[in-house]
Design an enzyme around this catalytic site. Structure first.
Site, PDB file in Angstrom:
ATOM      1  N   ARG A   1       1.813  11.075   1.762  1.00 33.85           N
ATOM      2  CA  ARG A   1       1.295   9.934   1.013  1.00 33.85           C
ATOM      3  C   ARG A   1       0.210  10.323   0.018  1.00 33.85           C
ATOM      4  O   ARG A   1      -0.029   9.600  -0.948  1.00 33.85           O
ATOM      5  CB  ARG A   1       0.744   8.878   1.982  1.00 33.85           C
ATOM      6  CG  ARG A   1       1.819   8.083   2.689  1.00 33.85           C
ATOM      7  CD  ARG A   1       1.247   7.164   3.754  1.00 33.85           C
ATOM      8  NE  ARG A   1       0.915   7.885   4.968  1.00 33.85           N
ATOM      9  CZ  ARG A   1       0.480   7.306   6.079  1.00 33.85           C
ATOM     10  NH1 ARG A   1       0.306   5.994   6.114  1.00 33.85           N
ATOM     11  NH2 ARG A   1       0.212   8.032   7.150  1.00 33.85           N
TER      12      ARG A   1
ATOM     13  N   LYS B   1       2.109  -5.272  -4.932  1.00 34.59           N
ATOM     14  CA  LYS B   1       1.046  -4.923  -3.994  1.00 34.59           C
ATOM     15  C   LYS B   1       0.124  -3.905  -4.638  1.00 34.59           C
ATOM     16  O   LYS B   1       0.572  -2.868  -5.121  1.00 34.59           O
ATOM     17  CB  LYS B   1       1.606  -4.352  -2.696  1.00 34.59           C
ATOM     18  CG  LYS B   1       0.526  -4.132  -1.624  1.00 34.59           C
ATOM     19  CD  LYS B   1       1.055  -3.414  -0.395  1.00 34.59           C
ATOM     20  CE  LYS B   1       1.059  -1.915  -0.584  1.00 34.59           C
ATOM     21  NZ  LYS B   1       1.306  -1.172   0.675  1.00 34.59           N
TER      22      LYS B   1
END
Length: 325
Positions: free
Chosen positions: A97, A201
């Site tokens: 990530r 988001k």
């Protein structure tokens, strides 16, 4: 061919080896009182095509960093002892990530992990549904084999929808391509059309915002797809938005069930019918009753086994994944 599975990934490793049609090869792992570790194969690897299976999720027994070091040291030991080729089979790849700088002086940890694999002589890294495919492929200089769960999850969608209208949604902008490809695979496998949607988001300093919702989900059986579920907040936010817009039923689908703190609230919420994940990092950090009532686990071993057989024999991974076109 030699297949090893390090401690912590033994269950999945045995399933993969069985699907290949070979037993796991024996190895030794020792932890010393001062915290150091030793691992070695207990069979000869000289001249062998070696596959080392280890999923890099943290748990009570070992941190992510512990598991990463153990995998790197074992790969290095295989190269030290004459293996002709070593493939790291990493169902869940840690640090995927953190693939870019989003704040001043941020690390780019994905690239650092890639450099560690290369430094110990890893020839190939195989993984499943990484967070950012482009970042993963660009971080490594050795060969990368990226497997995806599209066919697995397309069959789940076809079964659970029962021929009713289907919508597939990404809970954020970063997963739009993932959801689109799953939609196309589902349509090819089932012969039925599916709606598509996504939510906006934005996350900054732990605060999530964004109100845009694109897609028609009214009266549809809705499948929210992501690469992982950690706290479950992103999935629950999307599920509630879909329910408010008239979705008939909502399922959460993710490859990796990290299930960190807070995830049980999402799993038990009435907005989500059921959560479907693979066994890429089982056993999960969940109470058994929660796992039994709220989570459906799809086996990934057959997919890994087919990929391993093709790599060993020089077969096509693209053909396996349906990516030839």
């Amino acid at each position: 061919m030699r297949i090893f599975a390090l401690n912590g990934t033994r269950i999945l490793g045995e399933a993969i080896a069985n699907a290949v049609g070979l037993p796991l090869d024996e190895h030794e792992e020792r932890d010393f009182e001062d915290g150091e570790h030793k691992a070695r194969p207990l069979v000869s690897v000289r001249g062998q095509d070696v596959f080392v299976i280890h999923s890099l999720n943290g748990n009570i027994e070992n941190s992510v960093n512990d598991k990463l070091c153990k995998l790197l040291f074992f790969i290095a030991a295989c190269r030290e002892n004459g293996a002709s080729r070593v493939t790291a089979v990493v169902p869940y790849l840690a640090y995927a990530r953190k693939d870019r700088q989003t704040k001043a002086r941020d690390p780019v940890t994905t690239r650092y992990v890639a450099q560690l694999f290369e430094a110990v002589g890893t020839d190939q890294v195989m993984t499943l549904d990484v967070h950012n495919l482009s970042a993963f492929q660009n971080a490594f200089r050795c060969r990368t084999i990226h497997l995806n769960t599209r066919s697995l999850f397309a069959e789940v969608i076809a079964h659970k929808s029962g021929g009713e209208p289907v919508a597939i949604l990404s809970p954020d902008g970063g997963g739009v391509k993932r959801a689109q490809l799953l939609k196309e695979t589902y349509e090819r496998i089932s012969g039925n059309a599916a709606q598509f949607g996504f939510m906006e988001k934005r996350r900054s300093r732990g605060v999530v915002s964004g109100d845009l919702f694109a897609g028609d989900v009214k009266d549809a059986t809705l499948f929210i797809v992501d690469d992982m579920i950690s706290t479950g907040g992103t999935m629950l936010r999307a599920a509630e938005a879909c329910r408010q817009r008239g979705a008939k039923a909502v399922y959460a689908i993710a490859t990796h069930g990290l299930f960190g703190k807070g995830a049980e609230a999402m799993l038990a919420h009435s907005a989500v019918e059921r959560t479907v994940v693979t066994d890429s990092l089982a056993p999960f950090r969940l109470e058994e009753d929660v796992l039994q009532t709220s989570v459906e686990v799809i086996p990934s071993a057959p997919l890994f086994a087919q990929a391993i057989r093709r790599l060993d024999s020089g077969g096509s991974i693209a053909e396996l994944l349906g990516d030839e076109d």
